[in-house]
Design a protein around this motif. Structure first.
Motif, PDB file in Angstrom:
ATOM      1  N   ALA A 213      52.272 -73.356   9.706  1.00 37.38           N
ATOM      2  CA  ALA A 213      51.290 -72.422  10.277  1.00 37.38           C
ATOM      3  C   ALA A 213      50.073 -72.355   9.371  1.00 37.38           C
ATOM      4  N   ARG A 214      48.900 -72.418   9.992  1.00 37.05           N
ATOM      5  CA  ARG A 214      47.686 -72.058   9.267  1.00 37.05           C
ATOM      6  C   ARG A 214      47.665 -70.527   9.194  1.00 37.05           C
ATOM      7  N   THR A 215      47.501 -70.021   7.996  1.00 43.76           N
ATOM      8  CA  THR A 215      47.512 -68.567   7.836  1.00 43.76           C
ATOM      9  C   THR A 215      46.100 -67.990   8.023  1.00 43.76           C
ATOM     10  N   GLY A 216      46.057 -66.675   8.235  1.00 49.02           N
ATOM     11  CA  GLY A 216      44.754 -66.003   8.303  1.00 49.02           C
ATOM     12  C   GLY A 216      44.040 -66.107   9.635  1.00 49.02           C
ATOM     13  N   VAL A 217      44.728 -66.498  10.699  1.00 49.99           N
ATOM     14  CA  VAL A 217      44.091 -66.528  12.026  1.00 49.99           C
ATOM     15  C   VAL A 217      44.874 -65.688  13.054  1.00 49.99           C
ATOM     16  N   SER A 218      46.181 -65.884  13.123  1.00 50.05           N
ATOM     17  CA  SER A 218      46.965 -65.127  14.101  1.00 50.05           C
ATOM     18  C   SER A 218      47.169 -63.693  13.592  1.00 50.05           C
ATOM     19  N   GLY A 219      46.848 -62.731  14.443  1.00 55.25           N
ATOM     20  CA  GLY A 219      46.924 -61.328  14.023  1.00 55.25           C
ATOM     21  C   GLY A 219      45.640 -60.845  13.363  1.00 55.25           C
ATOM     22  N   PHE A 220      44.639 -61.726  13.309  1.00 54.57           N
ATOM     23  CA  PHE A 220      43.374 -61.393  12.636  1.00 54.57           C
ATOM     24  C   PHE A 220      42.242 -61.181  13.651  1.00 54.57           C
ATOM     25  N   TYR A 221      41.276 -60.367  13.251  1.00 55.02           N
ATOM     26  CA  TYR A 221      40.044 -60.203  14.031  1.00 55.02           C
ATOM     27  C   TYR A 221      38.900 -60.118  13.030  1.00 55.02           C
ATOM     28  N   LYS A 222      37.924 -60.965  13.213  1.00 55.06           N
ATOM     29  CA  LYS A 222      36.788 -61.049  12.282  1.00 55.06           C
ATOM     30  C   LYS A 222      37.254 -61.142  10.821  1.00 55.06           C
ATOM     31  N   GLY A 223      38.264 -61.994  10.608  1.00 55.87           N
ATOM     32  CA  GLY A 223      38.698 -62.284   9.240  1.00 55.87           C
ATOM     33  C   GLY A 223      39.675 -61.317   8.608  1.00 55.87           C
ATOM     34  N   SER A 224      40.035 -60.250   9.310  1.00 51.54           N
ATOM     35  CA  SER A 224      40.990 -59.292   8.735  1.00 51.54           C
ATOM     36  C   SER A 224      42.190 -59.099   9.653  1.00 51.54           C
ATOM     37  N   PRO A 225      43.383 -58.873   9.070  1.00 42.80           N
ATOM     38  CA  PRO A 225      44.540 -58.555   9.912  1.00 42.80           C
ATOM     39  C   PRO A 225      44.354 -57.184  10.555  1.00 42.80           C
ATOM     40  N   VAL A 226      44.743 -57.063  11.808  1.00 38.61           N
ATOM     41  CA  VAL A 226      44.448 -55.830  12.545  1.00 38.61           C
ATOM     42  C   VAL A 226      45.682 -55.041  12.971  1.00 38.61           C
ATOM     43  N   THR A 227      46.859 -55.515  12.593  1.00 34.41           N
ATOM     44  CA  THR A 227      48.063 -54.750  12.952  1.00 34.41           C
ATOM     45  C   THR A 227      48.876 -54.461  11.698  1.00 34.41           C
ATOM     46  N   ASP A 228      49.887 -53.614  11.856  1.00 30.59           N
ATOM     47  CA  ASP A 228      50.777 -53.293  10.727  1.00 30.59           C
ATOM     48  C   ASP A 228      51.718 -54.457  10.389  1.00 30.59           C
ATOM     49  N   LYS A 229      51.655 -55.551  11.152  1.00 31.43           N
ATOM     50  CA  LYS A 229      52.511 -56.716  10.894  1.00 31.43           C
ATOM     51  C   LYS A 229      51.820 -57.745   9.999  1.00 31.43           C
ATOM     52  N   GLY A 230      50.541 -57.563   9.718  1.00 31.63           N
ATOM     53  CA  GLY A 230      49.824 -58.558   8.912  1.00 31.63           C
ATOM     54  C   GLY A 230      49.634 -59.852   9.684  1.00 31.63           C
ATOM     55  N   ASP A 231      49.873 -60.964   9.012  1.00 31.13           N
ATOM     56  CA  ASP A 231      49.700 -62.263   9.667  1.00 31.13           C
ATOM     57  C   ASP A 231      50.794 -62.454  10.721  1.00 31.13           C
ATOM     58  N   PHE A 232      50.372 -62.834  11.936  1.00 32.14           N
ATOM     59  CA  PHE A 232      51.295 -62.998  13.067  1.00 32.14           C
ATOM     60  C   PHE A 232      51.826 -64.436  13.192  1.00 32.14           C
ATOM     61  N   PHE A 233      51.658 -65.261  12.154  1.00 29.87           N
ATOM     62  CA  PHE A 233      51.993 -66.683  12.338  1.00 29.87           C
ATOM     63  C   PHE A 233      53.457 -66.925  12.692  1.00 29.87           C
ATOM     64  N   MET A 234      54.352 -66.065  12.189  1.00 34.18           N
ATOM     65  CA  MET A 234      55.780 -66.257  12.496  1.00 34.18           C
ATOM     66  C   MET A 234      56.029 -66.138  14.007  1.00 34.18           C
ATOM     67  N   PHE A 235      55.316 -65.215  14.618  1.00 37.91           N
ATOM     68  CA  PHE A 235      55.473 -64.991  16.056  1.00 37.91           C
ATOM     69  C   PHE A 235      55.006 -66.226  16.854  1.00 37.91           C
ATOM     70  N   ASP A 236      53.809 -66.689  16.540  1.00 40.06           N
ATOM     71  CA  ASP A 236      53.228 -67.786  17.327  1.00 40.06           C
ATOM     72  C   ASP A 236      53.966 -69.104  17.110  1.00 40.06           C
ATOM     73  N   VAL A 237      54.375 -69.371  15.886  1.00 46.73           N
ATOM     74  CA  VAL A 237      55.123 -70.603  15.631  1.00 46.73           C
ATOM     75  C   VAL A 237      56.466 -70.567  16.364  1.00 46.73           C
ATOM     76  N   ALA A 238      57.070 -69.395  16.433  1.00 40.80           N
ATOM     77  CA  ALA A 238      58.327 -69.260  17.181  1.00 40.80           C
ATOM     78  C   ALA A 238      58.127 -69.614  18.652  1.00 40.80           C
ATOM     79  N   LEU A 239      57.031 -69.154  19.249  1.00 43.22           N
ATOM     80  CA  LEU A 239      56.766 -69.467  20.661  1.00 43.22           C
ATOM     81  C   LEU A 239      56.674 -70.982  20.860  1.00 43.22           C
TER      82      LEU A 239
END
Lengths: 188, 188
Positions: free
Chosen positions: B84-110
């Motif tokens: 996973a490339r980090t710092g994109v999934s779960g991010f908006y304008k360069g910052s994480p926007v949820t209490d989960k931080g980086d969402f890469f685990m979710f998207d890679v699982a899909l």
């Protein structure tokens, strides 16, 4: 529906008809979620099925005002609130064993993806909603300590099916025998 | 293969035949992964296809000696290393926007789940391997900063198909309109 067709034709649905989703259909899509694989078969997922319009309205307000999924949550007859029990996925003898910590995001994604493919095969639509105030959702639904809300997933019959967003070509995401090494054709 | 059949009959395969997996089949399963949905269509996943036996052997040693998936990595003709490339999934304008931080685990699982369902539909087997030394895998494969290895997924023709591990009943994982509230039959 064929699995490849389901994978390629599933879209993120943000406009729903008011038609109700019966218990039979709901059971089928939750049954699909139930069959997802999980870390050491821990099955950390839980689902809160929300049909009550007032509760859906409150939950929609946990999204930012400009988020198009807000309307989807109000419109769709069912909202699936996907939760995870923490401290089991990615754990061994009570401790996390990888550099990823708790693996619940991974396992909940597997279950939700089964749910969304099954829904699509039955003519229903879903959308992954991950950007909302999870703490507020946990308060509204009385989610206890040790359980976290991961996603909101509207479920209903699609009013509009959008065109597929473009995907990167395979060449940009696939490497061979080492990062940055390209090349097909070593199949033997 | 029907999508419900694929979901219910897919098993975690840990014993593989040595039969090679051709480029045509490999492209089909990676194409399925490519069609997964992702956070704001960021498609953070990348895949390293490992066929080289020496490299597979080295990668198998990043698992604990008692892990049954170690043999699977050596035996299966292909190992898919999901990154996973980090710092994109779960991010908006360069910052994480949820209490989960980086969402890469979710998207890679899909993406991996699409891959494993597609593989199953083509008669191949896979297994999710999440418990290994990811830093060591990143070193072996030359994975750069900003990219993380999430899972190892052997891919090949099954030698043995295990029985399905038991699943919790739906009643234990489904709530209605609030956590801990039970009851079907409010479908209208």
């Amino acid at each position: 529906m064929d699995v490849f067709e389901a994978i390629k034709t599933r879209r993120s649905i943000r406009k729903y008809k008011p038609d109700p989703v019966g218990d039979d259909v709901l059971k089928e899509v939750l049954e699909a979620a139930r069959w997802a694989p999980s870390w050491a078969n821990t099955q950390c997922w839980e689902f809160i099925v929300v049909r009550d319009p007032q509760t859906k309205k409150k939950l929609s307000e946990t999204l930012g005002p400009g988020n198009p999924a807000r309307g989807a949550i109000e419109e769709a007859p069912v909202l699936i609130v996907a939760c995870a029990r923490t401290g089991v996925s990615g754990f061994y003898k009570g401790s996390p064993v990888t550099d990823k910590g708790d693996f619940f995001m991974f396992d909940v994604a597997l279950a939700l993806h089964n749910l969304s493919l099954a829904a699509h095969a039955l003519g229903l639509g879903t959308v992954h909603v991950g950007f909302f105030n999870a703490k507020r959702v946990e308060e509204i639904l009385g989610v206890p300590e040790g359980v976290r809300v991961v996603e909101l997933m509207p479920l209903g019959y699609p009013l509009e099916v959008p065109k597929p967003p473009s995907r990167k070509p395979l060449e940009e995401m696939v490497h061979f025998d080492g990062y940055g090494k390209k090349g097909w054709g070593k199949s033997t």
